[in-house]
Design an enzyme around this catalytic site. Sequence first.
Site, PDB file in Angstrom:
ATOM      1  N   GLY A 222     -19.223  24.027  37.253  1.00  0.00           N
ATOM      2  CA  GLY A 222     -18.057  23.296  36.750  1.00  0.00           C
ATOM      3  C   GLY A 222     -17.362  24.026  35.605  1.00  0.00           C
TER       4      GLY A 222
ATOM      5  N   GLY B 215     -24.149  19.064  30.730  1.00  0.00           N
ATOM      6  CA  GLY B 215     -22.894  18.877  29.998  1.00  0.00           C
ATOM      7  C   GLY B 215     -21.893  20.005  30.160  1.00  0.00           C
ATOM      8  N   LEU B 216     -21.801  20.527  31.379  1.00  0.00           N
ATOM      9  CA  LEU B 216     -20.720  21.464  31.721  1.00  0.00           C
ATOM     10  C   LEU B 216     -20.675  22.712  30.850  1.00  0.00           C
ATOM     11  CD1 LEU B 216     -17.827  18.914  32.408  1.00  0.00           C
ATOM     12  CD2 LEU B 216     -19.282  20.047  34.090  1.00  0.00           C
TER      13      LEU B 216
ATOM     14  N   ASN C  88     -14.785  24.329  40.777  1.00  0.00           N
ATOM     15  CA  ASN C  88     -15.007  22.931  40.377  1.00  0.00           C
ATOM     16  C   ASN C  88     -14.507  22.770  38.943  1.00  0.00           C
ATOM     17  OD1 ASN C  88     -16.878  21.011  38.771  1.00  0.00           O
ATOM     18  ND2 ASN C  88     -17.336  20.406  40.857  1.00  0.00           N
TER      19      ASN C  88
ATOM     20  N   CYS D 145     -18.444  13.535  36.083  1.00  0.00           N
ATOM     21  CA  CYS D 145     -19.582  14.068  35.338  1.00  0.00           C
ATOM     22  C   CYS D 145     -20.130  13.021  34.381  1.00  0.00           C
ATOM     23  CB  CYS D 145     -19.212  15.319  34.556  1.00  0.00           C
ATOM     24  SG  CYS D 145     -20.678  16.023  33.770  1.00  0.00           S
TER      25      CYS D 145
ATOM     26  N   LYS E  18     -14.044  14.909  43.588  1.00  0.00           N
ATOM     27  CA  LYS E  18     -15.485  14.601  43.604  1.00  0.00           C
ATOM     28  C   LYS E  18     -15.753  13.254  42.948  1.00  0.00           C
ATOM     29  CE  LYS E  18     -20.004  16.568  42.747  1.00  0.00           C
ATOM     30  NZ  LYS E  18     -20.708  17.814  42.501  1.00  0.00           N
TER      31      LYS E  18
ATOM     32  N   ILE F  75     -22.094  12.710  46.665  1.00  0.00           N
ATOM     33  CA  ILE F  75     -21.999  12.036  45.382  1.00  0.00           C
ATOM     34  C   ILE F  75     -22.355  12.997  44.238  1.00  0.00           C
ATOM     35  CG2 ILE F  75     -22.491   9.720  46.187  1.00  0.00           C
ATOM     36  CD1 ILE F  75     -25.436  10.098  45.353  1.00  0.00           C
TER      37      ILE F  75
ATOM     38  N   GLY G 226     -26.168  15.148  47.913  1.00  0.00           N
ATOM     39  CA  GLY G 226     -27.077  14.254  47.212  1.00  0.00           C
ATOM     40  C   GLY G 226     -28.423  14.275  47.925  1.00  0.00           C
ATOM     41  N   GLY G 227     -29.341  15.092  47.419  1.00  0.00           N
ATOM     42  CA  GLY G 227     -30.705  15.075  47.938  1.00  0.00           C
ATOM     43  C   GLY G 227     -30.949  15.843  49.214  1.00  0.00           C
TER      44      GLY G 227
HETATM   45  C1  LIG Z   1     -28.283  20.938  36.747  1.00  0.00           C
HETATM   46  C2  LIG Z   1     -27.088  20.335  37.455  1.00  0.00           C
HETATM   47  C3  LIG Z   1     -25.800  20.683  37.050  1.00  0.00           C
HETATM   48  C4  LIG Z   1     -24.691  20.134  37.703  1.00  0.00           C
HETATM   49  N1  LIG Z   1     -23.438  20.507  37.303  1.00  0.00           N
HETATM   50  C5  LIG Z   1     -22.351  20.019  37.979  1.00  0.00           C
HETATM   51  C6  LIG Z   1     -21.029  20.463  37.645  1.00  0.00           C
HETATM   52  O1  LIG Z   1     -20.839  21.336  36.788  1.00  0.00           O
HETATM   53  N2  LIG Z   1     -19.982  19.909  38.322  1.00  0.00           N
HETATM   54  C7  LIG Z   1     -20.164  18.974  39.315  1.00  0.00           C
HETATM   55  O2  LIG Z   1     -19.187  18.500  39.905  1.00  0.00           O
HETATM   56  N3  LIG Z   1     -21.413  18.562  39.671  1.00  0.00           N
HETATM   57  C8  LIG Z   1     -22.489  19.068  39.026  1.00  0.00           C
HETATM   58  N4  LIG Z   1     -23.758  18.660  39.408  1.00  0.00           N
HETATM   59  C9  LIG Z   1     -23.917  17.699  40.509  1.00  0.00           C
HETATM   60  C10 LIG Z   1     -24.208  18.406  41.848  1.00  0.00           C
HETATM   61  O3  LIG Z   1     -23.136  19.249  42.236  1.00  0.00           O
HETATM   62  C11 LIG Z   1     -24.462  17.371  42.986  1.00  0.00           C
HETATM   63  O4  LIG Z   1     -23.327  16.548  43.124  1.00  0.00           O
HETATM   64  C12 LIG Z   1     -25.681  16.490  42.703  1.00  0.00           C
HETATM   65  O5  LIG Z   1     -26.701  17.195  42.023  1.00  0.00           O
HETATM   66  C13 LIG Z   1     -26.268  15.860  43.974  1.00  0.00           C
HETATM   67  O6  LIG Z   1     -26.746  16.854  44.878  1.00  0.00           O
HETATM   68  P1  LIG Z   1     -28.308  17.350  44.910  1.00  0.00           P
HETATM   69  O7  LIG Z   1     -29.150  16.123  44.935  1.00  0.00           O
HETATM   70  O8  LIG Z   1     -28.404  18.180  46.168  1.00  0.00           O
HETATM   71  O9  LIG Z   1     -28.517  18.164  43.675  1.00  0.00           O
HETATM   72  C14 LIG Z   1     -24.879  19.222  38.769  1.00  0.00           C
HETATM   73  C15 LIG Z   1     -26.180  18.882  39.167  1.00  0.00           C
HETATM   74  C16 LIG Z   1     -27.281  19.433  38.542  1.00  0.00           C
HETATM   75  C17 LIG Z   1     -28.657  19.067  39.021  1.00  0.00           C
END
Ligand SMILES: Cc1cc2nc3c(=O)[nH]c(=O)nc-3n(C[C@H](O)[C@H](O)[C@H](O)COP(=O)(O)O)c2cc1C
Length: 306
Positions: free
Chosen positions: A48, A74-75, A101, A131, A167, A193, A245-246
């Site tokens: 992001g 926190g981005l 993103n 976020c 998103k 999600i 998500g997962g």
């Molecule tokens: C460590 C971490 C950092 C993330 N940073 C961002 C981000 O910068 N921008 C964003 O839209 N989503 C961010 N996400 C969310 C993921 O893109 C994703 O939507 C979410 O983790 C669900 O997918 P997953 O269960 O496969 O991880 C982050 C997730 C994690 C675990």
Amino acid sequence: MPELDMTVTLAGVTLKNPVVVASGTFGFGREYGQFYDLSELGGICAKGLTLHRREGNPTPRIAETPMGILNSVGLQNPGVDAFIKEELPFLRQFDTKIIANISGNTPEEYGIMCEKLADAGVDLIEVNISCPNVKAGGMAYGTRPDLAAEVTAEAKRHAGRTPVMVKLSPNVTDITVIARAAADAGADALSLINTIRGMRIDVNSHRPVLKMNTGGLSGPAVLPVAVRMVWEVCQAVDLPVLGMGGVAKGEDAAQLMLAGASAVAVGTAMFADPYAPLHVRDGLADLARRQGLDAVAQLTGGVKPW
Ligand SMILES: Cc1cc2nc3c(=O)[nH]c(=O)nc-3n(C[C@H](O)[C@H](O)[C@H](O)COP(=O)(O)O)c2cc1C
């Protein structure tokens, strides 16, 4: 047997296979590029970005949970200009689609970033209005339909011909309300999600485990929530969806596609297995072949509700 067609389209962008890596879990690809050729991926959602560089939140900011993790990163990022100058040329070497993103503090910031990224030639812009780990903007935009619409419209105004994917946050009562607001404001696709707000407490110190007290839950624990929300959103709006998500294996990806997703993203699973996106892709292909499909895209929306 005819070859299985693995291509899918998302907002007019053709992906060579439906498996994308999720934003924030893949950095800008350099570390994972040491494991395999990034051209194997359907697409790469970059970490992001914000208009200016951010250090992110204080540590500890990642904690394990049963079947997942909590994060409050926190981005942390170098800012949009540094991404365009230093990271995008690296990503562009690979034969895959690049998704930027973005998160802003104001609708105007989203617009400025869209213009820069569209000019720089990214394939898709994912507008993060979800976020849970930043105080300003972020989640507020994803929980109020009027603000979601405002950010979407501003992004569209500045993105030129580059498609805009919004998103969505799962931290709402009815995700279809926000989905409809983004669709009506001109979004070309939706992704969902983002993480679900959660908390862990150390019972010895009585302190929250994360320095920010709360964080976002991701990983296998959230898959059923993601499947349900993708299904609801796909019934409510006529837009392509990137489901996430997962997802850790082919069957997980297939569930999201049957619920209506055109493509899927893999995030947290890569922390345990960097090859997870390739295993998901291969598992999905095996499943589609077993079911006698000619194209993996035929899974999309195929759920037969009771
Ligand atoms: C460590 C971490 C950092 C993330 N940073 C961002 C981000 O910068 N921008 C964003 O839209 N989503 C961010 N996400 C969310 C993921 O893109 C994703 O939507 C979410 O983790 C669900 O997918 P997953 O269960 O496969 O991880 C982050 C997730 C994690 C675990």
